[in-house]
Scaffold this motif. Structure first.
Motif, PDB file in Angstrom:
ATOM      1  N   LEU A 112       0.904  -1.185  -0.048  1.00 22.04           N
ATOM      2  CA  LEU A 112      -0.138  -0.080  -0.063  1.00 22.04           C
ATOM      3  C   LEU A 112       0.898   1.367  -0.057  1.00 22.04           C
ATOM      4  O   LEU A 112       1.999   1.351   0.482  1.00 22.04           O
ATOM      5  CB  LEU A 112      -0.976   0.154   1.301  1.00 22.04           C
ATOM      6  N   GLU A 113       0.314   2.292  -0.662  1.00 22.27           N
ATOM      7  CA  GLU A 113       0.989   3.634  -0.212  1.00 22.27           C
ATOM      8  C   GLU A 113       0.591   4.087   1.078  1.00 22.27           C
ATOM      9  O   GLU A 113      -0.326   3.716   1.656  1.00 22.27           O
ATOM     10  CB  GLU A 113       0.144   4.597  -1.330  1.00 22.27           C
ATOM     11  N   PRO A 114       1.498   4.625   1.959  1.00 24.18           N
ATOM     12  CA  PRO A 114       1.399   5.080   3.450  1.00 24.18           C
ATOM     13  C   PRO A 114       0.077   5.725   3.369  1.00 24.18           C
ATOM     14  O   PRO A 114      -0.681   5.477   4.599  1.00 24.18           O
ATOM     15  CB  PRO A 114       2.750   5.795   3.638  1.00 24.18           C
ATOM     16  N   GLU A 115      -0.509   6.833   2.717  1.00 20.74           N
ATOM     17  CA  GLU A 115      -1.487   7.416   2.802  1.00 20.74           C
ATOM     18  C   GLU A 115      -2.923   6.643   2.653  1.00 20.74           C
ATOM     19  O   GLU A 115      -3.655   6.713   3.522  1.00 20.74           O
ATOM     20  CB  GLU A 115      -1.546   8.749   2.058  1.00 20.74           C
ATOM     21  N   MET A 116      -2.782   5.594   2.186  1.00 18.81           N
ATOM     22  CA  MET A 116      -3.824   4.603   1.793  1.00 18.81           C
ATOM     23  C   MET A 116      -3.833   3.845   3.267  1.00 18.81           C
ATOM     24  O   MET A 116      -5.104   3.498   3.776  1.00 18.81           O
ATOM     25  CB  MET A 116      -3.764   3.831   0.637  1.00 18.81           C
ATOM     26  N   ALA A 117      -2.776   3.382   3.748  1.00 22.88           N
ATOM     27  CA  ALA A 117      -2.637   2.391   4.646  1.00 22.88           C
ATOM     28  C   ALA A 117      -3.186   3.182   6.020  1.00 22.88           C
ATOM     29  O   ALA A 117      -3.632   2.442   6.715  1.00 22.88           O
ATOM     30  CB  ALA A 117      -1.292   1.866   4.997  1.00 22.88           C
ATOM     31  N   ALA A 118      -3.247   4.570   5.871  1.00 18.44           N
ATOM     32  CA  ALA A 118      -3.686   5.048   7.390  1.00 18.44           C
ATOM     33  C   ALA A 118      -5.020   5.569   7.351  1.00 18.44           C
ATOM     34  O   ALA A 118      -5.594   6.024   8.219  1.00 18.44           O
ATOM     35  CB  ALA A 118      -2.903   6.483   7.339  1.00 18.44           C
ATOM     36  N   ASP A 119      -5.752   5.198   6.287  1.00 19.92           N
ATOM     37  CA  ASP A 119      -7.161   5.355   6.032  1.00 19.92           C
ATOM     38  C   ASP A 119      -7.814   4.424   7.124  1.00 19.92           C
ATOM     39  O   ASP A 119      -7.959   3.259   7.080  1.00 19.92           O
ATOM     40  CB  ASP A 119      -7.774   4.986   4.983  1.00 19.92           C
ATOM     41  N   PRO A 120      -8.618   5.080   8.126  1.00 21.21           N
ATOM     42  CA  PRO A 120      -9.272   4.091   9.159  1.00 21.21           C
ATOM     43  C   PRO A 120     -10.265   3.398   8.427  1.00 21.21           C
ATOM     44  O   PRO A 120     -10.762   2.339   9.087  1.00 21.21           O
ATOM     45  CB  PRO A 120      -9.895   5.041  10.279  1.00 21.21           C
ATOM     46  N   LEU A 121     -10.950   3.421   7.441  1.00 19.70           N
ATOM     47  CA  LEU A 121     -12.056   2.705   6.886  1.00 19.70           C
ATOM     48  C   LEU A 121     -11.559   1.600   5.870  1.00 19.70           C
ATOM     49  O   LEU A 121     -12.381   0.935   5.293  1.00 19.70           O
ATOM     50  CB  LEU A 121     -12.864   3.780   6.154  1.00 19.70           C
ATOM     51  N   LEU A 122     -10.270   1.533   5.762  1.00 18.12           N
ATOM     52  CA  LEU A 122      -9.633   0.716   4.887  1.00 18.12           C
ATOM     53  C   LEU A 122     -10.085  -0.960   5.164  1.00 18.12           C
ATOM     54  O   LEU A 122     -10.457  -1.575   3.926  1.00 18.12           O
ATOM     55  CB  LEU A 122      -8.066   0.531   4.962  1.00 18.12           C
ATOM     56  N   PRO A 123      -9.975  -1.346   6.337  1.00 22.91           N
ATOM     57  CA  PRO A 123     -10.439  -2.568   6.574  1.00 22.91           C
ATOM     58  C   PRO A 123     -11.713  -2.935   6.133  1.00 22.91           C
ATOM     59  O   PRO A 123     -11.911  -3.861   5.224  1.00 22.91           O
ATOM     60  CB  PRO A 123     -10.160  -2.965   7.896  1.00 22.91           C
ATOM     61  N   ASP A 124     -12.815  -1.943   6.297  1.00 22.66           N
ATOM     62  CA  ASP A 124     -14.214  -2.270   6.024  1.00 22.66           C
ATOM     63  C   ASP A 124     -14.192  -2.151   4.518  1.00 22.66           C
ATOM     64  O   ASP A 124     -15.006  -2.987   3.785  1.00 22.66           O
ATOM     65  CB  ASP A 124     -15.068  -1.183   6.701  1.00 22.66           C
ATOM     66  N   VAL A 125     -13.814  -1.355   3.887  1.00 22.60           N
ATOM     67  CA  VAL A 125     -13.603  -1.336   2.527  1.00 22.60           C
ATOM     68  C   VAL A 125     -13.062  -2.671   1.760  1.00 22.60           C
ATOM     69  O   VAL A 125     -13.829  -3.081   0.702  1.00 22.60           O
ATOM     70  CB  VAL A 125     -12.607   0.179   1.728  1.00 22.60           C
ATOM     71  N   CYS A 126     -11.933  -3.047   2.304  1.00 21.18           N
ATOM     72  CA  CYS A 126     -11.544  -4.235   1.735  1.00 21.18           C
ATOM     73  C   CYS A 126     -12.408  -5.459   1.812  1.00 21.18           C
ATOM     74  O   CYS A 126     -12.326  -6.398   0.870  1.00 21.18           O
ATOM     75  CB  CYS A 126     -10.008  -4.482   2.472  1.00 21.18           C
ATOM     76  N   TRP A 127     -13.159  -5.554   3.027  1.00 18.78           N
ATOM     77  CA  TRP A 127     -14.048  -6.694   3.142  1.00 18.78           C
ATOM     78  C   TRP A 127     -15.210  -6.305   2.376  1.00 18.78           C
ATOM     79  O   TRP A 127     -15.554  -7.395   1.540  1.00 18.78           O
ATOM     80  CB  TRP A 127     -14.379  -6.651   4.760  1.00 18.78           C
ATOM     81  N   SER A 128     -15.519  -5.208   1.999  1.00 23.73           N
ATOM     82  CA  SER A 128     -16.839  -5.006   0.972  1.00 23.73           C
ATOM     83  C   SER A 128     -16.190  -5.395  -0.380  1.00 23.73           C
ATOM     84  O   SER A 128     -17.053  -5.696  -1.326  1.00 23.73           O
ATOM     85  CB  SER A 128     -17.268  -3.575   1.072  1.00 23.73           C
ATOM     86  N   TRP A 129     -14.986  -5.230  -0.657  1.00 21.96           N
ATOM     87  CA  TRP A 129     -14.644  -5.682  -2.040  1.00 21.96           C
ATOM     88  C   TRP A 129     -14.794  -7.101  -2.203  1.00 21.96           C
ATOM     89  O   TRP A 129     -14.966  -7.529  -3.405  1.00 21.96           O
ATOM     90  CB  TRP A 129     -13.244  -5.345  -2.541  1.00 21.96           C
ATOM     91  N   LEU A 130     -14.642  -7.984  -1.281  1.00 19.70           N
ATOM     92  CA  LEU A 130     -14.809  -9.433  -1.366  1.00 19.70           C
ATOM     93  C   LEU A 130     -16.305  -9.733  -1.485  1.00 19.70           C
ATOM     94  O   LEU A 130     -16.666 -10.332  -2.469  1.00 19.70           O
ATOM     95  CB  LEU A 130     -14.101 -10.157  -0.028  1.00 19.70           C
ATOM     96  N   THR A 131     -17.027  -9.383  -0.709  1.00 24.18           N
ATOM     97  CA  THR A 131     -18.329  -9.536  -0.607  1.00 24.18           C
ATOM     98  C   THR A 131     -18.887  -8.913  -2.125  1.00 24.18           C
ATOM     99  O   THR A 131     -19.741  -9.655  -2.870  1.00 24.18           O
ATOM    100  CB  THR A 131     -19.363  -9.069   0.497  1.00 24.18           C
ATOM    101  N   GLY A 132     -18.580  -7.575  -2.438  1.00 25.88           N
ATOM    102  CA  GLY A 132     -19.218  -7.306  -3.620  1.00 25.88           C
ATOM    103  C   GLY A 132     -18.830  -7.834  -4.924  1.00 25.88           C
ATOM    104  O   GLY A 132     -19.559  -7.821  -5.640  1.00 25.88           O
ATOM    105  N   ALA A 133     -17.595  -8.568  -4.849  1.00 24.89           N
ATOM    106  CA  ALA A 133     -17.104  -9.282  -6.257  1.00 24.89           C
ATOM    107  C   ALA A 133     -17.889 -10.396  -6.340  1.00 24.89           C
ATOM    108  O   ALA A 133     -18.254 -10.638  -7.539  1.00 24.89           O
ATOM    109  CB  ALA A 133     -15.454  -9.631  -5.748  1.00 24.89           C
ATOM    110  N   LEU A 134     -18.565 -11.124  -5.279  1.00 22.82           N
ATOM    111  CA  LEU A 134     -19.395 -12.328  -5.439  1.00 22.82           C
ATOM    112  C   LEU A 134     -20.617 -11.624  -5.760  1.00 22.82           C
ATOM    113  O   LEU A 134     -21.272 -12.582  -6.809  1.00 22.82           O
ATOM    114  CB  LEU A 134     -19.222 -13.067  -3.965  1.00 22.82           C
ATOM    115  N   GLN A 135     -21.261 -10.856  -5.163  1.00 21.41           N
ATOM    116  CA  GLN A 135     -22.395 -10.358  -5.549  1.00 21.41           C
ATOM    117  C   GLN A 135     -22.579  -9.751  -6.896  1.00 21.41           C
ATOM    118  O   GLN A 135     -23.631  -9.735  -7.524  1.00 21.41           O
ATOM    119  CB  GLN A 135     -22.864  -9.288  -4.442  1.00 21.41           C
ATOM    120  N   ALA A 136     -21.532  -9.031  -7.309  1.00 21.90           N
ATOM    121  CA  ALA A 136     -21.600  -8.520  -8.683  1.00 21.90           C
ATOM    122  C   ALA A 136     -21.580  -9.613  -9.749  1.00 21.90           C
ATOM    123  O   ALA A 136     -22.167  -9.247 -10.927  1.00 21.90           O
ATOM    124  CB  ALA A 136     -20.294  -7.534  -8.974  1.00 21.90           C
TER     125      ALA A 136
END
Length: 225
Positions: A112-136
């Motif tokens: 990751l880029e450091p600024e992205m790693a510092a985003d407090p919402l990053l874990p939630d976003v990454c988990w949504s990518w998994l479920t979203g990829a299946l649902q899509a």
């Protein structure tokens, strides 16, 4: 291709603490059930976007009577942007924690880029990518579980010339719903998993109509993995 290393959970609280040492039917010398063989063949013949390199690897032994594993890397301009491992598990007798006879287990990671790693919402976003990829892709699944971990490395002493590095890691498992005759559309699940890999790697969406998908920014240059 640099394979993702680490332990994989079967979604039932068990962990395989050894390196991959299994085969398609790690616990028996018998012929694999036809539904499992068909699921494996679908994985082997699936067509994926060209930036993703996939190859078979040895599967863990202790998670299920039958297992098959793939490792993949997202490669662009000779650089690995993300990598991961996907394991298909099958227990003909069923598994209470899975609520089914099949289970998919994955490990995905990327720098990751450091600024992205510092985003407090990053874990939630990454988990949504998994479920979203299946649902899509309209896939039915159940009993999802997993973790999203981010880590930062800072170097000192003789290693102080190395730039600081941050990494995201997604460990997850889910139960693919079986169709007629107990068949699982593993090719579609693999394609969804590759969609997740591409998002984590920062690649643009592959298909039309996906412009709203948020991805990680691509790394500015090669980094040691």
């Amino acid at each position: 291709m640099a394979a993702a290393q680490g332990r994989l959970s079967d979604g039932a609280g068990g962990m395989d603490e050894r390196k991959d040492t299994g085969e398609e039917a790690p616990h028996t010398g018998t012929t694999a059930p036809p539904v499992f063989s068909a699921a494996v063949e679908a994985l082997r013949t699936a067509r994926l976007r060209p930036q993703i390199e996939v190859e078979a690897t040895r599967a863990p032994q202790r998670l299920a009577p039958y297992a098959y594993a793939l490792e993949a890397a997202v490669v662009e301009d000779g650089e690995d942007l993300a990598d991961g491992r996907l394991v298909l598990l099958h227990d003909p007798a069923g598994h209470d924690a899975w609520r089914g006879t099949f289970r998919l287990v994955t490990l995905v990671r990327a720098e990751l880029e450091p600024e992205m790693a510092a985003d407090p919402l990053l874990p939630d976003v990454c988990w949504s990518w998994l479920t979203g990829a299946l649902q899509a892709r309209g896939l039915l699944y159940g009993e999802p579980s997993g973790t999203v971990t981010r880590a930062s490395s800072h170097y000192f002493g003789e290693l102080s010339t190395r730039p600081s590095a941050s990494q995201i890691e997604i460990r997850a498992s889910w139960t693919p719903r079986e169709g007629r005759g107990g068949v699982v559309d593993t090719a579609a699940h693999l394609a969804s998993w590759c969609d997740l890999l591409a998002q984590v790697a920062g690649l643009p969406p592959a298909g039309p109509g996906d412009a709203s998908v948020v991805t990680l920014p691509q790394r500015r240059g090669p980094q040691s993995r």
